[in-house]
Design an enzyme around this catalytic site. Structure first.
Site, mmCIF file in Angstrom:
data_model
loop_
_atom_site.group_PDB
_atom_site.id
_atom_site.type_symbol
_atom_site.label_atom_id
_atom_site.label_comp_id
_atom_site.label_asym_id
_atom_site.label_seq_id
_atom_site.Cartn_x
_atom_site.Cartn_y
_atom_site.Cartn_z
ATOM 1 N N CYS A 101 -18.006 6.013 -1.163
ATOM 2 C CA CYS A 101 -16.793 6.206 -2.103
ATOM 3 C C CYS A 101 -15.560 6.033 -1.818
ATOM 4 O O CYS A 101 -14.602 5.311 -2.572
ATOM 5 C CB CYS A 101 -17.219 7.333 -2.961
ATOM 6 S SG CYS A 101 -16.298 7.627 -4.269
ATOM 7 N N CYS A 198 -21.375 14.313 -5.710
ATOM 8 C CA CYS A 198 -20.835 14.719 -7.165
ATOM 9 C C CYS A 198 -22.026 14.244 -8.165
ATOM 10 O O CYS A 198 -21.956 14.735 -9.312
ATOM 11 C CB CYS A 198 -19.530 13.981 -7.226
ATOM 12 S SG CYS A 198 -19.695 12.100 -7.158
#
Length: 359
Positions: A101, A198
Site C-alpha cells: 500500500c 485495515c
C-alpha cells in the site's frame, strides 16, 4: 515555504503532522484516501479506512482552517493491495499488504496526483525520519520512538520519493505526539489506534480468502521433514510459516509449519528447531540511495515488522538476487515478507524473502 498535501487518516499522527506544518508556515491541504465501498463483499472497514476516518480528518482540517478533500483510490487499492494479498497467499507466500500500500498507493499514486495538482510535497504521519546528507542525498532513518518506528514499511522509498516527502512526527515519541495534539485541541488526540490490516480488522484473513478465492482452498497432504504424510490440510492459503495451531495433528511433540510447497499442494511441518534459518535469498531489492552500498556488505537485517534486527552479510548473486547470511539463525523467516537492511538506524533498502527452494 512549501505547498504540502497531507495524507490524513483521521488519527492523531497525521492530524498533528498537518498542524505542525501549518505552524511552520507551509500552505497545507488535507486529503483522505477512499479505498473501497463500505458494502464491498468480503471487506470490512476499520478505524484507518472507515467513513469515520474521513469525518475525523474533515473535523481536524476545519479546526485548522485548511482545505480538505477525499481522493478515490478504490480501483488502485483493489488491484495493488487486496488482489496482491490474496494472490500471495494462494501461492504459498505470507504477504505484507502495508508495504505494498505504501509502495503503490501512498507513495506512487498519491505522489503522482500531488505533483499534477501543483503540490511541492506530500506529508504523512509515519514514524520515520528523512535526513538530507552533506552530499545532498536523502537518507531514511528510524523514528526516535523505536517502538512506533515504521521505517521497515518504507524501505522501498528512493531518492525521487524522499525528495518530495515530509514525515513531521518522526522526531517525536507517541506520548509526545498525543500531548502536543491535546495541547492544540485536536479532536483526534485520544483516538484509538488500529493494530490490524485495515481490510482485515478482526485479524482473520482466512475469512477474506474464503470469500474472495474459495477455489484456492484445495485440501492436500501434511508431510513431515522425511516426506511422510501425517495429516491433511484444508488449503495452503489458510496456513503460514511458523503456525502451530489448527494443524489437527494430535498430541506428541509440537509441530510447526516449516514450509509451504504449492507445486505439491503440500504443507511441510517439523519441530520448532526446523524453523530456524541462517541463510535466505532476497528478490526484487530496492535501495534508498537508488544503488546498493556494495556487491557484498555487512548490515542489520529485519525480517518482520517488529522483529529484532540481526547482523548479517548480504551478497549479490549472479542472477541479481541477494544472499543473506545471518550471524545467528532467525526463527520463522517467511517467504513473501520484506527483509530490510539497516546500517545502525539508517535504512539501506530491502526486498522480498524468496522461497527456500530458489535460494
Amino acid at each position: 515555504m512549501a505547498n504540502v498535501l497531507v495524507a490524513m487518516s483521521g488519527g492523531v499522527d497525521s492530524s498533528l503532522a498537518a498542524a505542525l506544518l501549518l505552524e511552520a508556515g507551509h500552505q497545507v491541504t488535507g486529503v483522505t484516501m477512499h479505498l473501497w465501498d463500505d458494502d464491498e463483499q468480503g471487506l470490512r472497514e476499520s478505524l484507518c479506512c472507515a467513513a469515520e476516518a474521513a469525518a475525523s480528518a474533515r473535523r481536524v482540517c476545519a479546526l485548522l482552517g485548511i482545505p480538505f478533500y477525499v481522493f478515490n483510490y478504490q480501483r488502485e487499492f483493489r488491484r495493488h493491495v487486496i488482489d496482491y494479498f490474496i494472490r500471495a497467499y494462494t501461492h504459498g507466500l505470507t504477504p505484507n499488504p502495508c508495504v505494498e500500500c505504501n509502495r503503490m498507493i501512498k507513495f506512487r499514486a498519491l505522489l503522482d496526483r500531488a505533483r499534477t495538482l501543483g503540490f511541492d510535497a506530500v506529508a504523512t504521519g509515519h514514524y520515520a525520519r528523512i535526513i538530507q546528507g552533506e552530499d545532498g542525498r536523502y537518507q531514511l532513518w528510524r523514528a526516535v520512538d523505536l517502538e512506533k518506528d515504521q521505517s521497515y514499511m518504507l524501505h522501498m522509498l528512493g531518492q525521487a520519493e524522499l525528495s518530495r516527502l515530509i514525515f513531521p512526527i518522526g522526531a517525536y515519541t507517541k506520548r509526545e505526539v498525543r500531548e502536543m495534539a491535546a495541547a492544540r485541541g485536536l479532536p483526534s488526540a485520544d483516538r484509538e489506534e488500529s493494530q490490524d490490516i485495515c481490510f482485515v480488522p478482526d485479524g482473520d484473513y482466512r475469512n477474506l480468502l474464503r470469500i474472495e478465492s474459495p477455489e484456492s482452498l484445495v485440501p492436500g497432504p501434511i508431510v513431515d521433514l522425511e516426506g511422510r504424510e501425517i495429516g491433511r490440510h484444508r488449503g495452503l492459503p489458510l496456513y503460514t510459516v511458523g503456525q502451530r495451531r489448527g494443524l489437527g495433528l494430535g498430541g506428541g511433540e509440537p509441530r510447526y509449519v516449516v514450509a509451504i510447497d504449492p507445486a505439491r499442494n503440500a504443507l511441510i511441518v517439523g519441530p520448532a528447531a526446523a524453523l530456524n534459518r541462517a541463510r535466505f535469498t532476497v528478490i526484487d531489492a530496492c535501495w534508498v540511495d537508488d544503488a546498493p552500498p556494495a556487491e557484498s556488505f555487512t548490515c542489520l537485517v529485519q525480517v518482520r515488522a517488529h522483529a529484532e534486527p540481526l547482523p548479517a552479510r548480504v551478497s549479490q548473486q549472479p542472477d541479481g538476487r541477494w544472499l543473506v547470511e545471518l550471524e545467528r539463525p532467525q526463527r520463522a523467516v517467511s517467504p513473501g515478507q520484506a527483509a530490510v537492511f539497516y546500517r545502525g538506524q539508517q535504512v539501506l533498502g530491502g526486498g522480498w524473502i524468496a522461497r527456500p527452494e530458489v535460494a
